[in-house]
Design an enzyme around this catalytic site. Structure first.
Site, PDB file in Angstrom:
ATOM      1  N   HIS A 295       0.875  -1.176  -0.059  1.00  0.00           N
ATOM      2  CA  HIS A 295      -0.031  -0.164   0.054  1.00  0.00           C
ATOM      3  C   HIS A 295       0.932   1.338  -0.134  1.00  0.00           C
ATOM      4  CE1 HIS A 295      -3.296  -2.727   0.759  1.00  0.00           C
ATOM      5  NE2 HIS A 295      -4.063  -1.655   0.815  1.00  0.00           N
ATOM      6  N   SER A 317      -7.864   0.512  -2.149  1.00  0.00           N
ATOM      7  CA  SER A 317      -6.917  -0.168  -1.030  1.00  0.00           C
ATOM      8  C   SER A 317      -7.746  -1.625  -0.531  1.00  0.00           C
ATOM      9  CB  SER A 317      -6.779   0.512   0.153  1.00  0.00           C
ATOM     10  OG  SER A 317      -7.788   0.679   0.867  1.00  0.00           O
ATOM     11  N   ASP A 318      -7.182  -2.495   0.154  1.00  0.00           N
ATOM     12  CA  ASP A 318      -7.979  -3.260   0.752  1.00  0.00           C
ATOM     13  C   ASP A 318      -8.380  -2.925   2.104  1.00  0.00           C
ATOM     14  OD1 ASP A 318      -8.989  -5.712   1.315  1.00  0.00           O
ATOM     15  OD2 ASP A 318      -7.200  -6.993   0.929  1.00  0.00           O
ATOM     16  N   TRP A 319      -9.164  -3.701   2.879  1.00  0.00           N
ATOM     17  CA  TRP A 319      -9.705  -3.364   3.928  1.00  0.00           C
ATOM     18  C   TRP A 319      -8.867  -2.773   5.064  1.00  0.00           C
ATOM     19  CZ3 TRP A 319     -15.135  -4.327   5.059  1.00  0.00           C
ATOM     20  CH2 TRP A 319     -15.462  -4.225   6.426  1.00  0.00           C
ATOM     21  N   ASP A 321      -6.471  -0.868   4.980  1.00  0.00           N
ATOM     22  CA  ASP A 321      -4.830  -1.322   4.819  1.00  0.00           C
ATOM     23  C   ASP A 321      -4.294   0.135   4.785  1.00  0.00           C
ATOM     24  OD1 ASP A 321      -3.844  -3.939   4.921  1.00  0.00           O
ATOM     25  OD2 ASP A 321      -5.245  -4.138   3.518  1.00  0.00           O
TER      26      ASP A 321
END
Ligand code: BGC
Length: 765
Positions: A295, A317-319, A321
């Site tokens: 990230h 982005s992922d959860w 992150d």
């Protein structure tokens, strides 16, 4: 002279492009493939947007924050809370919402929710920009209670059937869009290079070529030939870019050490293939590579993905992150620094997913000059591009009457086909299978009478483990066998759980029941899990399951093992007791039916392993390991990658290489004749492997370079041809570019092999 001049100009252009590439600008130049009308519309929209509008567009929250609560708890049945809708979607201008709170909803409820959210966005918010709702429809519309669920990606990979994968992707798109949701967080383009990894089953297995072909096929299924306003398609999201599938510990979201050469040769191509197939969103890997959280990795997100790969969609982005850059990875001192890092690295949308502070901090960072407005504009442009292409401005919802095939028998049939082709027959001594229709069976084991181990995680709930939400009309293995053989001919005794210790006399009941049966179907494997909760201490199937097999074997009755599992759990100690072994890699809700059809000969198995099946926990190498890995004979998998039996026999003959030399601009036609020498119709996956005999980077023992699935009637033959170009022999060299080196190569198909040489100069791509 004129030609020479053209050449010089061409060279200058090429050099210019190359220099742009090697020192990429902050925002990669828009690709020529962009639609000018769409871009003009974005210009117009953005001209009227304030900074607050823009950072809101870049923010994504979970539906949890919009639900009505009492005493802090979400009220069931769930409903949206008008104050939260106003605060989040209107005041904060949040541009995207995701997921479900806790469990799947019926389609009608989804429509109501999305309709309400879109009303707030398009009618109450000043910019009127519709929201983009996103969901994990990973194996069908698995968060719609009526959704038709097909195999998880590991099962799709075992079909080795790109056409089927594309059709199933299209079906998932249709059923997701039926809920007025236009975006799925799928496919997973991560290759699973470590079988311990709890997300192995979410991807297409260990091989780069198979994963590339299927990631592209699934993307086409979701989006069609390109993202458009077709109300039956959805926006695909490739995840999790990049290098997720080789954690050093084997556990989820832990550090990886992957040299850039390997990243480019193994991990990047499935993403490239799906970007080339038109994928317009990408989710970032939660892990870190070589000490840098992805990230925060500008090189990978901006230079490589948006620059080299020419990706014109947006990066989410992922959860949580971005916050984890501070909380977990400790590379940012506070959330604000984390936001700055992530957005400057190239993340266009933050899946925050609980806060809107992200937007506030981002606006502050722009005002302080820490994030440029150009970066913000690039991110917003990318997001708006997909909203426009999806037709959300004209039709933010959908026609409620437009989805007559939702949860139809036709869809169930397609899911069944997927399930059927996902099953891999690993052992069949003395042709024990198929069983006669007169057989009396004892069925036992923890996976025998539940839909949960057939589906895995991301099924009605995140972990897939709540049976309340599973349909009552789909059959478990026991139920499907009873439906075919008659209730009285199939006895069921659970025997053991997944891993609890054996109690005294616990196996007496199945043991006694077995004395009546002609054969015993022992159903082992794993219960459902997703992400971190699936981390493992031990790859071996728990002792209690092995013990069940051993005890059943003492009855002297033939044993058929069914392994329902997401990753290849080691069962070496049980294997000798089984005459037949059938792998069910999360085949979905039609899995029980498909398993019964295979066991009883109403269908012929055609699945092939998309991963190596290990025999020992200290030998987890992939099939494309190096020669040194097998030096000393310590590689002895239980089953090889690509392996899988059929009830018929396919023979390979007449392998022909049209030439024994391949040149830089040439093609090599390789053909082989496949004959169905048995008595049943069947499908076969013709797999072409190439070995580079000597190379400047240690070559793998072999690599899958092409495959084709064919169907043959008994006695029929088919000649299958493959066209190999020098690019198909390439690898990433020391200077990180793809190259094909002159030298000798061996082609293998089935049990046949042939040699050729690549002649001339080394080719660089
Ligand atoms: C997972 C993603 C998923 C996202 C949204 C994350 O925890 O890593 O694969 O798409 O949640 O549910």
């Amino acid at each position: 002279m004129r030609n020479a001049l053209v050449l010089v100009v061409l060279l200058m252009i090429t050099c210019f492009q190359w220099s742009c590439r090697s020192t990429p600008s902050a925002e990669p130049a828009p690709s020529a493939s962009l639609d000018p009308a769409v871009e003009a519309r974005i210009d117009e929209l953005m001209a009227g947007m304030s900074l607050a509008d823009k950072v809101g567009e870049m923010t994504q929250v979970t539906i949890d924050v919009l639900l009505a609560r009492e005493g802090g708890k979400v009220i069931e049945p769930q409903r949206l809370d008008p104050d939260s809708l106003q605060a989040v979607l209107v005041d904060k201008r949040v541009g995207s919402v995701l997921n479900v709170y806790g469990h799947a909803y019926p389609v009608d409820q989804w429509r109501e929710f999305v309709r309400t959210m879109q009303e707030y966005a398009t009618e109450k918010k000043a910019s009127g920009i519709p929201i983009l709702y996103g969901i994990d429809s990973n194996h069908g519309a698995n968060y719609s209670s009526e959704g038709t669920l097909f195999p998880q990606q590991i099962g799709l990979a075992a079909t080795w059937n790109p056409g089927l994968v594309e059709d199933l992707g299209a079906m998932a798109a249709y059923e997701t869009r039926a809920s007025f949701i236009p975006w799925t967080f799928s496919p997973v383009a991560d290759i699973g290079r470590d079988p311990r990894w709890p997300r192995l089953w979410e991807g297409f297995g260990e091989d780069v070529h198979l994963s590339s072909v299927l990631s592209a096929a699934m993307t086409r299924g979701y989006q069609g030939e390109q993202l458009s306003d077709d109300p039956q398609r959805v926006l695909a999201c490739l995840k999790h870019y990049l290098g997720y599938g080789l954690p050093f510990s084997g556990r989820d979201r832990t550090q990886a050490f992957i040299p850039e050469r390997q990243l480019r040769e193994y991990f990047l191509p499935p993403f490239q293939a799906a970007v080339d197939a038109g994928a317009m969103s990408v989710m970032v890997c939660s892990g870190e590579i070589n000490g840098v959280p992805v990230h925060a990795n500008k090189y990978l997100l901006t230079d490589v993905l948006k620059g080299e790969l020419g990706f014109t969609g947006f990066v989410v982005s992922d959860w949580a992150d971005i916050r984890k850059l501070q909380d977990v990875h400790k590379v940012a001192k506070d959330y604000k620094e984390a936001v700055k890092m992530a957005v400057n690295a190239g993340i266009d949308m933050g899946m925050t997913p609980y806060d809107t502070e992200f937007a506030d901090l981002l606006a502050e960072l722009v005002e302080e000059g820490e994030v440029t407005l150009a970066r913000i504009d690039d991110a917003v442009r990318r997001i708006l591009r997909t909203k426009i292409q999806l037709g959300l401005f004209e039709q933010p919802l959908g026609d409620p009457a437009g989805y007559p095939r939702m949860a139809s028998a036709e869809h169930a049939e397609l899911a069944y086909q997927g399930a059927l082709e996902s099953l891999v027959l690993l052992k069949n001594d003395d042709d024990l299978l198929p069983l006669p229709k007169t057989a009396r069976l004892l069925v036992t084991g923890p996976t025998a009478n539940s839909l949960i181990p057939l589906n895995g995680g991301w099924t009605y709930t995140w972990q897939g483990s709540d049976s309340t939400y599973y349909p009552k009309d789909k059959m478990t293995i026991v139920e499907a066998l009873r439906a075919k053989l008659g209730y009285k001919n199939v006895n069921y005794a659970p025997g053991v759980g997944y891993e609890e210790d054996l109690g005294p006399g616990q196996l007496d009941i199945p043991y006694i029941a077995a004395t009546w049966a002609d054969a015993i179907v022992v159903c082992l494997g794993e219960s459902s899990y997703a992400e971190k909760p699936g981390d493992l201490y031990d790859m071996d199937l728990p002792d209690v399951q092995i013990e069940l097999v051993k005890t059943m074997a003492r009855t002297g009755k033939p044993i058929i093992l069914v392994l329902a599992e997401g990753r290849p759990r080691i069962f070496r100690k049980a294997e000798p007791y089984a005459s037949a072994v059938l792998l069910a890699p999360l085949p979905g809700n039609e899995g029980g039916r498909a398993i019964a059809d295979i066991l009883l000969g109403d269908a012929n198995p055609s699945g092939k392993l998309p991963t190596t099946y290990p025999k020992y926990s200290n030998s987890l190498e992939t099939y494309d390991h190096k020669h040194a890995d097998q030096d000393g004979g310590h590689l002895d998998p239980q089953y090889e990658f690509g392996y899988g039996l059929s009830y018929t026999t396919f023979t390979y003959s007449d392998l022909q290489l049209r030439a024994d030399e391949l040149t830089a601009d040439g093609q090599l036609i390789v053909s082989v004749t496949v004959t169905n020498a048995g008595r049943l119709a069947g499908k076969e996956v013709v797999q072409l492997y190439v070995s580079d005999e000597v190379a400047s980077i240690t070559p793998p023992v072999k690599r899958l370079r092409a495959f084709q699935k064919i169907e043959l009637a008994p006695g029929a033959s088919q000649t299958v041809s493959f066209e190999l170009s020098p690019r198909d022999l390439a690898f990433v060299g020391r200077d990180l570019t793809w190259i094909t080196e002159p030298g000798d190569f061996t082609v293998r198909i089935g049990d046949l092999s042939g040699q050729f040489s690549f002649v001339g100069e080394k080719v660089k791509y």
